[in-house]
Design a protein around this motif. Sequence first.
Motif, mmCIF file in Angstrom:
data_model
loop_
_atom_site.group_PDB
_atom_site.id
_atom_site.type_symbol
_atom_site.label_atom_id
_atom_site.label_comp_id
_atom_site.label_asym_id
_atom_site.label_seq_id
_atom_site.Cartn_x
_atom_site.Cartn_y
_atom_site.Cartn_z
ATOM 1 N N SER A 213 -5.830 6.386 -2.032
ATOM 2 C CA SER A 213 -5.106 5.549 -1.085
ATOM 3 C C SER A 213 -5.496 5.876 0.352
ATOM 4 O O SER A 213 -5.437 5.027 1.231
ATOM 5 N N CYS B 92 -0.257 -1.672 -6.664
ATOM 6 C CA CYS B 92 -1.719 -1.661 -6.624
ATOM 7 C C CYS B 92 -2.236 -3.036 -7.014
ATOM 8 O O CYS B 92 -3.154 -3.583 -6.394
ATOM 9 N N ILE C 106 -8.398 1.263 -7.136
ATOM 10 C CA ILE C 106 -7.091 1.880 -6.909
ATOM 11 C C ILE C 106 -6.110 1.449 -8.000
ATOM 12 O O ILE C 106 -5.247 2.222 -8.418
ATOM 13 N N SER C 107 -6.280 0.231 -8.507
ATOM 14 C CA SER C 107 -5.404 -0.194 -9.600
ATOM 15 C C SER C 107 -5.686 0.607 -10.856
ATOM 16 O O SER C 107 -4.780 0.955 -11.615
ATOM 17 N N GLY D 267 -4.097 3.776 -10.393
ATOM 18 C CA GLY D 267 -2.665 3.558 -10.533
ATOM 19 C C GLY D 267 -2.276 3.500 -12.001
ATOM 20 O O GLY D 267 -1.247 4.039 -12.426
ATOM 21 N N PRO E 64 1.773 3.027 -3.890
ATOM 22 C CA PRO E 64 0.895 3.981 -4.567
ATOM 23 C C PRO E 64 0.705 5.237 -3.736
ATOM 24 O O PRO E 64 0.678 6.347 -4.272
ATOM 25 N N TRP F 206 0.813 -1.207 0.000
ATOM 26 C CA TRP F 206 0.000 0.000 0.000
ATOM 27 C C TRP F 206 0.851 1.264 0.000
ATOM 28 O O TRP F 206 0.475 2.293 -0.577
ATOM 29 N N ASN G 80 -10.015 -2.605 -4.664
ATOM 30 C CA ASN G 80 -8.668 -2.869 -5.178
ATOM 31 C C ASN G 80 -8.581 -2.584 -6.672
ATOM 32 O O ASN G 80 -7.576 -2.067 -7.160
ATOM 33 N N HIS H 271 -8.714 4.020 0.848
ATOM 34 C CA HIS H 271 -8.609 2.619 0.455
ATOM 35 C C HIS H 271 -8.114 1.745 1.600
ATOM 36 O O HIS H 271 -8.678 0.676 1.873
#
Lengths: 440, 147
Positions: A399, A345, A376-377, A380, A308, A305, A373, A402
Amino acid sequence: GLFVWRLRSAGVRQVPCQFMHLCRVANDRLITFQYFNFLKRMYVTQYNKDLSQRAKPKSDSVVSPFHELQQLDQERKVIHKISPVSPVHQSWCETSSRNELRETKSTAETEDLVTAVGAESKEDRQWKEMKLRLDDLPGILARLSKIKLTALVVSTASAGFAMAPVPFDLPCFLLASLGTGLASCAANSINQFFEVPFDSNMNRTKNRPLVRGQISPLLAVCFAASCGIPGIALLALGVNPLTGALGAFNIFLYTCCYTPLKRMSIANTWVGAVVGAIPPVMGWTAATGSLDAGALLLGGILYSWQFPHFNALSWGLREDYSRGGYCMMSVTHPGLCRRVALRHCLALIGLSAVAPVLDITTWTFPVISLPINLYISYLGFRFYRDADRSSSRKLFFCSLWHLPMLLLVMFTCKKSLLEKEDKGDLRGESHGRAMEIRLP
Amino acid sequence: PPAHSRSDWIGPPDKHSNLRPVIFYVPPAESPLERRLREARQEAQACNQRFWARHNRAFRQEKEEFIYSRLKAKGLEMRDETGQKATLNAEEMADFYKDFLRKNFRKHLQYNRDWYKRNFTITFLMGRVALVRALRRLRWKKKNVEQ
């Protein structure tokens, strides 16, 4: 505090603030309260000038004096308004709300901001006596130990404790939390002790107690020792030696490895990520007394974590890092910076899927956590592809919520002990029944 | 700072170095140890001031030059229509930041070593001075009690 409420009443979309309560960040250089200050300052600056990104260091003598003063006032204003807001979750809500409001902020509001801190900046320009006042001391020590960050570190450790598959032991939990908190205070104080001239030169950190001469370096070191030694002793003797060893190791890693490395090589980011990953592991070992796969998984999640989170944040601080002499990926290897952020990520998705395999959570955890997830990916990936301020900011703010959400979901999906016991009983019962059938 | 004050005074950050200057109080009965401490602190202050003032000045100057050269390459002027200074966006500045960091890397390494050494020495001296003062006060109190 006032400003927060004003923003809220303006009907800004509320980020799930309740999750902020569970915010767990384990690395100081990442989520520090001052980082938000700095970011907010950038936003105010951008709104008013709205040319290109320009962190305005105070030494920027090219700008006309009046303009500079106004800019400074605004910057100071932001700091001034932020500091009374003590609970972290409030300031985080504010940050996110601010983010939303940035585009629609009215000039009146900005000017409103400008008014109040003329006083504070004037005071800041005066000569001050270097004498320690006892009633200032708690505040000074709080800032020296980065108390808010310490609180987050402690909550990460308690997350580790809570996820451990053992019955909850309150005294142990309290001792572990206290010990971790003390260790974190010590580490943060030593970090500030080492970094005085560098902190003075960076906007984010220039109001720290040692920089302002509010406390002597000797006192800072004594404070660190008086927190660290009892803290580690508490962990080693009151909880278990393994947790104590991990705590001591983490202090060493942070103060003697990460802090000097920041100025020598980009490897500091990886070391820092380990520093952040250790507190939940400590929580777990405090509960169970051993370093199981579960502890490592939790540490792994925190470790991944960090990337990112930090890489997105450092994208906006490149000027200060460059001038201050800090070796960060965002300055020296920008491509790597974004790649690593994306990579981790995606790693989070993988790690979440491993959790049920290790019997920490039920299979519902990877399923429920998949959307966040994936989100956030996705951010990213956008950061990787676009490499601009807006994508870095989006990733950073994502983040922030998250992690608490992920940990919360993990906790709710935790495989309860009863389930495990039931399974064992069931097997025993059916076995017994089988036996009964055989012996009529 | 007022003349009668018996402590050190710290001022606002310097315009060039961003460091806060300290005016040290020289007590009338300063012991050699205390003098060593004060001189070490003064020396460190001067050294830091020199380094950062020069470093920040160089940064600003090189940044200006970089912006100028890039703008010229793009065919733009230093000031746009509204009279405000034209600047480059973050992505363009990134090259400059990377270059500047690389150029000054060795300088920073040396400064770091120097700073850590000074910091430890000063703090250690502070510890010794504090210890001596505490012992002196204890002895004085004991003498008072005996009298």
